[in-house]
Design a protein around this motif. Structure first.
Motif, short mmCIF file in Angstrom:
data_model
loop_
_atom_site.label_atom_id
_atom_site.label_comp_id
_atom_site.label_asym_id
_atom_site.label_seq_id
_atom_site.Cartn_x
_atom_site.Cartn_y
_atom_site.Cartn_z
N THR A 84 -13.79 -0.10 -4.65
CA THR A 84 -12.76 -1.13 -4.54
C THR A 84 -13.12 -2.39 -5.34
O THR A 84 -12.41 -3.39 -5.26
CB THR A 84 -12.52 -1.51 -3.06
OG1 THR A 84 -13.74 -1.97 -2.47
CG2 THR A 84 -11.99 -0.32 -2.29
N ARG A 88 -6.50 -2.88 -8.13
CA ARG A 88 -5.83 -1.91 -7.26
C ARG A 88 -5.10 -0.83 -8.05
O ARG A 88 -5.02 0.31 -7.61
CB ARG A 88 -4.85 -2.64 -6.34
CG ARG A 88 -5.53 -3.44 -5.24
CD ARG A 88 -4.51 -4.25 -4.45
NE ARG A 88 -5.10 -4.92 -3.30
CZ ARG A 88 -5.73 -6.09 -3.37
NH1 ARG A 88 -5.85 -6.70 -4.53
NH2 ARG A 88 -6.23 -6.65 -2.28
N GLN A 91 -7.57 1.73 -8.64
CA GLN A 91 -7.88 2.42 -7.40
C GLN A 91 -6.82 3.47 -7.08
O GLN A 91 -7.13 4.57 -6.62
CB GLN A 91 -7.97 1.41 -6.25
CG GLN A 91 -9.14 0.44 -6.34
CD GLN A 91 -9.14 -0.53 -5.17
OE1 GLN A 91 -8.94 -0.14 -4.03
NE2 GLN A 91 -9.38 -1.80 -5.45
N SER A 217 -2.01 -6.50 -7.38
CA SER A 217 -2.20 -5.14 -7.91
C SER A 217 -3.15 -5.10 -9.11
O SER A 217 -3.68 -4.03 -9.43
CB SER A 217 -0.86 -4.51 -8.29
OG SER A 217 -0.22 -5.27 -9.31
N SER A 221 -9.68 -5.44 -4.92
CA SER A 221 -9.40 -5.62 -3.49
C SER A 221 -10.68 -5.83 -2.68
O SER A 221 -10.68 -6.51 -1.67
CB SER A 221 -8.66 -4.40 -2.93
OG SER A 221 -9.51 -3.27 -2.90
#
Length: 269
Positions: A84, A88, A91, A217, A221
């Motif tokens: 992470t 994102r 991810q 995004s 994160s």
């Protein structure tokens, strides 16, 4: 794996065309028979992996590592790890890439043999080799469904070409290069636009701010979710001496502490 360059595009596009039917069938079977009902694709994939294996999310200070799958055997739940400490959108791509390996049990995938199984590591760039290309194409199709992309893109006719790409990234929560390739495959941008933008350096955070879009995004994160590890330890407690269980508990607490220290260090800088 080095970052993909423009010269890789011919190989990628040709490979995608050749594997389209097979990968599309796997995707449709998953969506029709496996994907949790009522869940969006991203959250549903996480739920599916947690129900059929173990999922760990934690920040690792190596942004080239997207994640890995630890294959423990046909009759044993496998483990998926997502780094992470990366945006994102990446991810999400890693999540679907690894979901493909779960669905196919990592067939023909390069792995490192370790005690108790084998590990498949994933770098954050799009791969062009064999089964890895299938996993990446699966991730692209999951994030960027044909009809949805075409309909959304047609609604952006009044926007600049650059902003339509950013809007598509934002709306579908997908990485920049994956978006470019998919838009070209759907004939929404031409080859000149694909090639011209493929290696362009972009400040996605600044672009999203300019457009009034939530920048989450395209930010890291740093999520920490070790519940699957705890579940695995709990389920196997009866197989181990109490002393071993106590030492495992101490180790887990130490890992959680180190991850939190790392996260605080990153946040401070």
């Amino acid at each position: 794996m080095p970052e993909l360059k423009t010269q890789d595009l011919d190989h990628i596009l040709a490979a995608n065309r050749s594997i389209n039917d097979g990968v599309s069938k796997i995707l449709q079977t998953y969506l029709e028979k496996e994907h949790p009902r009522g869940w969006n694709r991203i959250d549903g994939a996480k739920k599916w992996i947690k129900e059929n294996g173990f999922m760990i999310e934690a920040p690792i200070n190596d942004t080239s590592l997207g994640g890995f799958v630890f294959f423990r055997g046909e009759s044993t739940k496998n483990i998926c790890f997502i780094n992470t400490n990366q945006p994102r959108v990446y991810q999400n791509f890693v999540l679907f890439h690894e979901l493909y390996h779960f669905l196919t049990f990592g067939r023909h995938t390069d792995t490192v043999r370790v005690l108790g199984g084998r590990i498949h590591f994933l770098k954050t760039d799009i791969d062009i080799e064999n089964e890895e290309r299938r996993a990446d194409y699966f991730a692209s199709l999951m994030l960027l469904p044909e009809n949805d992309v075409e309909e959304f893109y047609s609604s952006l006719a009044s926007e600049s070409k650059e902003d339509t790409i950013y809007y598509t990234m934002y709306h579908f929560q997908a990485p920049y290069k994956a978006v470019l390739i998919r838009l070209y495959e759907l004939r929404l941008i031409n080859l000149r636009e694909l090639v011209g933008r493929f290696e362009k350096k972009n400040d996605f955070h600044a672009a999203f701010q300019r457009m009034g879009l939530d920048t989450a995004s395209v930010e890291m994160s740093k999520t920490i979710d070790l519940r699957s590890v705890k579940e695995l330890m709990h389920n196997n407690r009866y197989m181990l001496p109490e002393f071993t269980n106590e030492e495992n508990d101490k180790s887990l607490k130490s890992i959680e502490q180190k991850i939190n220290e790392l996260r605080n260090l990153i946040n401070d800088h």
